[in-house]
Each structure stands twice: as structure tokens, then as C-alpha cells.
Design a protein around this motif. Structure first.
Motif: not given
Lengths: 209, 370
Positions: A116-125
């Protein structure tokens, strides 16, 4: 000759074998962590792949270590490579499984907040999933490393040295002192490692809760 | 401005749509509260606005731009998103949590630090004390504040809030709501707020959208909702005490009046007597030269002579100017006075409210809508 006396006269040899053992296990566990975490992540992200990888790592565990060693001899011969492959294979189950569960068990709210805060998939990982799964992954590594310290002793059978040497030689010469030294040092190594990883695990549990 | 047109969401395998042909228009600076029982589609609607859920049909326009065509990462960085407190990342410090979005946007370190400190101060969290703490060290109310601060980090014009005050006790919730209303008065964000609590909806919203079974039942102002509920469902949702609830929508400063007499603490009794003349006898409120409320003089005390300082009695019934009328009434009932003083945060005397004023307000409000 008494046991204590034996230890003092052979301390150089015992130390050398202990270090050999540590190197073997360390080398194997590093490879196992790299491969295991990778396989665990793939399983967590792609359910279809998890249906192959998870049962596969489980099946390999049921093969006796001495048999696996034997199976590998025609392929890679005896020695270091054979031993490392064996130890990595036995380490994989806990590491893969714990990485998979660690990632899967992260509460959905964190992931949703991140998305919801606009993190990319890589950042989330890298910023959310891996740090939050870390205590569980470390618990998996802890189980694996303690196990392969034991299995590592059997690997002396294919000439990689380590504390297993003492046990096998002791059996061949019916030297109670040798067997005892090998067994005790394998145990001490396991207990110390387990203690250390337990502390590490606790540290990260505290950090993520 | 946000326009939602013919928005429908049917989850795979479901027969009944979760959101059914919804149309809404939310003006800039408006707080639109989506309210309804669980499963009414309010959260689904919210999550379609930042594309966490992709609509089956329909369009959502933010300032004329169709969100379905915008890159989701880009879109979400421009929309603040607050969920229940559990959404704070437990492995990060408060500072890191609030800095999440600005880190992604690759702001320079100094700018991030300034912004985070600014937000922490805005949220009443001392940066020096709290920056290195973890969410688990904070109280529920503090966590909620961090959640709001985190959503505001990149200063997004639009904020989505999904039951943001749901996980705290009622007293803290009330305080957080007041704080947020004060903040919103300054910031004028466009807010979409989801709750199942009608009282929260009435308090926070400038517009309320009542939803049921994925459909919009009524979309109007809080006062409009209380005065003219569309149907029985809305009536039940509001509950029986709609007049009292309407008093809850009015602030003390909106109805307070100037008191009949205000004396300075430097005045003598003779001065006051001269001022009153033969007008009706009642309490005389006393302020100092800076308009701070000192207390009151009972009329009977004016028989004496000289300085009034020793005669001033403290005011028991006193409320802040942003107090809601329903709370003012409750305060009057508990103190047993038919008159209550209104002061601002610095104890400056602003006016008085009588029981009659409250009755008049309740009456006139219902006349407007009938």
C-alpha cells in the motif's frame, strides 16, 4: 593409558582434526544456506514449484547417509566433493522448509502495508520479508548444522578427515580412548554450536517482535 | 477530486459482487467515511483506489486520471495508506518506519531526517526519545500516531484510512480522533476513511457513504444522515438517539454567546454596579487584562465595598471551545449549572453557553431538515 593422559599426549592431532571438522561443516552449511534459502524463497513465491521442492528435500532425508555417499562415488568419487554434497543435501530440508514457512507466516498486514505504500516487490523481499523471516530461517540453519556436525563424522569414511577419523581409527584398533575423544569432541562441537545459534535466534526474535 | 464510476468487484468464484455498481464523488479536502456492517464492501472499495484490488468493472479517477492506467508503485507512493496498528514493521525503528516511503523515493538523508522529525513532532512524539524505539515499545495510541505519520511522510494529497483507530481503547480513540481532526483542519487532505462505527463516521466525516451488500445506500453530510435517513437500515445504523448525536456534530464555539457582564479584576465594586445598572441580575465573570478567565462574582456579593479580588470564586463549569455540544451538555448536567463558560487552550475567556442555547440548537437543527 588413561583418557586424560591420552588427550594431553595427542592434543595436536585432536586440534587438527577438530579444525578439519569445523571447516568441513562450515563450508557445507554456507553452500546449504545459499541453496536452501534460494529454494525456500522460490517455493514461497511459486506454489507449483513448492509442490516439487518440499517433498524432494524430505525424501532425500530418508536416504541413509552412508548410502548417499555410496551413490555419489561413481559420480564424483570419494573425498571432499562427495562429502560436501552429502552434507548439503542433509542440511537442505530444515533450511528450505524454514525459509518457506518463515516467509509464509509473515502476517498479511505487513505485506499489505508495504504494498500500500508503494514498495516494489524486491524492496518487500529484502526490507520486509527476509528480515521478518530471519529468526525462523536461523532456527532451520541451527537444526541443520547440529545434524551435519554428527553426519560429518561419518564422512571420514571417504577420507575427508575430521573427528570421525578418531572414531573409525579407534574402532579399528579397539582404542577406547580414541573413540571416546572423537565422540566427546563431536558432542561438544554440537552443543557449543547449538548454544551459539540459539543466542543468535533469540537476538533476531527480539529484533522482529 | 476522486470520482468513482460504476465500480464493481466480483471476487473469483463468488456469485454476489463484493462491490456493486458504486458511484461516488469526493471533493478536494473532503473526508469521506465509508461505513456499514462487515462484508458491505467498504474495505474492498478502499483497496481498489490504490489498486491493491483490481476492479472487475468501472473506473476510478483521481484528479481526472484513471488510476487503472497508472503504474501501481507510482500511484501508491502518492496516496497515504493507514491500516490498523499491526501494519507497523516490527523489525524497524520508529524512525525507519516513518522514513519508509521517503527512502524508496531516494530522498537525501538530511531531507528524510527533517521530514521524519517534523512528523514526529506533529504527532506529539519527541524524536529524541522515540526515534530508535521499536513499535513493540510503544502504546497502542502511539503506534497509531506513527502509522498516520508514516502515511503522511511523502506529503500525499490523498489518504486512505482503513479503521485507523480500531485497535485502541475508547478513550485513546477519542483523543486520536480529536487530534486527527485538528490536523486535518490544517492539512486539508482528501481522505477516504473506512469504519464500521457510526459514531466515528459522524465525528470524522464531512461526507458519509453508507454501504450495504456492496451497494451505496446513502451519501450525504453527517447532519443530513441524522436528519433524513434514507431508509430503515440507515435508521437502525444511526440508532435511536439521533438528536443527541446531532448535538455531537456541533462545537461549543459555534453556539457560544457573549456573557451579559464581564468585569476586569482591576474593577472596583462601584465600577461594576455602574456597568450593570438596572439590567437583570446574574453572575459576573471576571477576567484579567489578558482576557484570562479568573472566576466569577455572585451578584449578592456586590453589596460589599472595595476591591473584588478576594470575592472572586472559581468557575466549576468550564469547557474548551472545540468541545462538542453533547459533551458540553453532559458537563452542565454533572456540575449542575445551567450556564457553562467556554475558554480556548490558553484559558482565554471566549463566551458562555446556557441550557437554553442548547435546546435552541437542537430545535433549529431539526427545523432545517423537516
Amino acid at each position: 593409558m588413561g583418557f586424560i593422559e591420552f588427550l594431553f599426549t595427542r592434543n595436536q592431532m585432536v586440534l587438527r582434526l577438530l579444525l578439519e571438522h569445523i571447516w568441513l561443516v562450515l563450508f557445507a552449511i554456507i553452500i546449504a544456506i545459499i541453496v536452501g534459502v534460494f529454494l525456500g524463497l522460490i517455493s514461497a513465491y511459486y506454489p507449483i514449484i513448492s509442490k516439487i521442492i518440499l517433498p524432494f528435500t524430505q525424501i532425500t532425508m530418508t536416504v541413509p547417509s552412508i548410502a548417499l555417499m555410496g551413490i555419489l562415488i561413481p559420480l564424483v568419487g570419494i573425498g571432499m566433493i562427495n562429502a560436501i554434497i552429502c552434507l548439503v543435501v542433509y542440511s537442505l530440508l530444515s533450511i528450505v522448509r524454514n525459509t518457506y514457512t518463515g516467509i509464509k507466516e509473515i502476517p498479511e498486514e505487513y505485506i499489505e502495508a508495504a504494498r500500500g505504500m508503494g514498495m516494489t516487490k524486491r524492496w518487500i523481499l529484502f526490507k520486509i520479508k527476509l528480515p521478518l523471516a530471519l529468526p525462523v530461517i536461523i532456527a532451520g540453519v541451527r537444526t541443520s548444522i547440529v545434524m551435519i556436525i554428527g553426519i560429518g563424522a561419518i564422512m571420514s569414511y571417504i577420507g575427508v578427515g575430521g573427528l570421525g577419523d578418531l572414531i573409525f581409527r579407534g574402532i579399528a584398533r579397539t582404542s577406547r580412548n580414541m573413540i571416546l575423544t572423537g565422540a566427546i569432541f563431536v558432542s561438544i562441537l554440537s552443543i557449543v554450536t547449538d548454544f551459539f545459534f540459539g543466542k543468535l535466534e533469540n537476538y533476531f526474535v527480539k529484533k522482529t517482535s | 477530486m476522486i470520482r468513482i464510476k460504476n465500480l464493481t468487484k466480483i471476487y473469483p468464484g463468488a456469485e454476489i459482487p463484493a462491490v456493486d455498481n458504486l458511484n461516488l464523488e469526493i471533493g478536494e479536502g473532503e473526508t469521506c467515511v465509508l461505513v456499514g456492517p462487515s462484508g458491505c464492501g467498504k474495505t474492498t472499495t478502499l483497496k481498489m483506489i490504490n489498486k491493491l484490488i483490481i476492479p472487475t468493472e468501472g473506473t476510478i479517477l483521481i484528479d481526472g486520471e484513471n488510476v487503472l492506467k497508472v503504474d501501481p508503485i507510482e500511484l501508491r507512493r502518492n496516496i497515504g495508506y493507514v491500516i490498523q496498528e499491526i501494519g507497523l514493521f516490527p523489525h524497524m525503528t520508529i524512525f525507519e518506519n516513518i522514513a519508509t516511503v521517503s527512502n524508496e523515493l531516494n530522498w537525501p538523508k538530511d531531507k528524510i531526517k527533517d521530514r521524519v522529525y517534523e512528523l514526529m513532532e506533529l504527532m506529539d512524539l519527541d524524536p529524541e526519545i522515540y526515534r530508535n524505539r521499536r513499535p513493540s515499545d510503544l502504546s497502542g495510541g502511539q503506534r497509531q500516531r506513527v502509522g498516520v505519520a508514516r502515511a503522511m511522510a511523502a506529503n500525499p494529497p490523498v489518504m486512505l484510512m482503513d479503521e485507523p483507530f480500531g485497535a485502541v481503547d475508547p478513550i485513546t480513540r477519542g483523543r486520536l480522533q480529536d487530534e486527527f481532526l485538528n490536523l486535518q483542519e490544517k492539512l486539508k487532505k482528501t481522505i477516504i476513511f473506512v469504519t464500521h462505527d457510526i459514531n466515528e463516521a459522524l465525528k470524522m466525516g464531512t461526507k458519509i457513504a453508507v454501504m450495504r451488500g456492496g451497494k451505496l445506500v446513502q451519501y450525504t453530510s453527517p447532519d443530513g444522515l441524522l436528519a433524513q435517513p434514507e431508509n430503515e437500515f440507515v435508521e437502525d445504523l444511526i440508532g435511536g438517539d439521533s438528536t443527541l448525536k446531532r448535538l455531537h456534530l456541533v462545537l461549543a464555539k459555534e453556539v457560544m454567546k457573549n456573557p451579559l457582564y464581564v468585569a476586569r479584576d482591576s474593577d472596583s465594586i462601584a465600577d461594576i454596579k455602574a456597568k450593570i445598572g438596572d439590567k437583570p441580575k446574574s453572575k459576573i465573570y471576571v477576567t484579567d487584562s489578558e482576557n484570562t478567565l479568573m472566576g466569577y462574582l455572585p451578584y449578592a456579593q456586590l453589596k460589599r465595598e472595595g476591591s473584588i479580588n478576594s470575592l472572586i470564586q472559581p468557575v466549576k463549569a468550564k469547557i474548551a471551545d472545540y468541545t462538542r455540544l453533547s459533551e458540553a451538555l453532559s458537563e452542565m448536567l454533572s456540575v449542575g449549572n445551567s450556564m457553562i463558560c467556554v475558554v480556548d487552550d490558553d484559558n482565554n475567556f471566549k463566551g458562555v453557553i446556557s441550557l437554553q442555547d442548547i435546546l435552541d440548537t437542537a430545535k433549529s437543527e431539526s427545523e432545517i431538515h423537516s
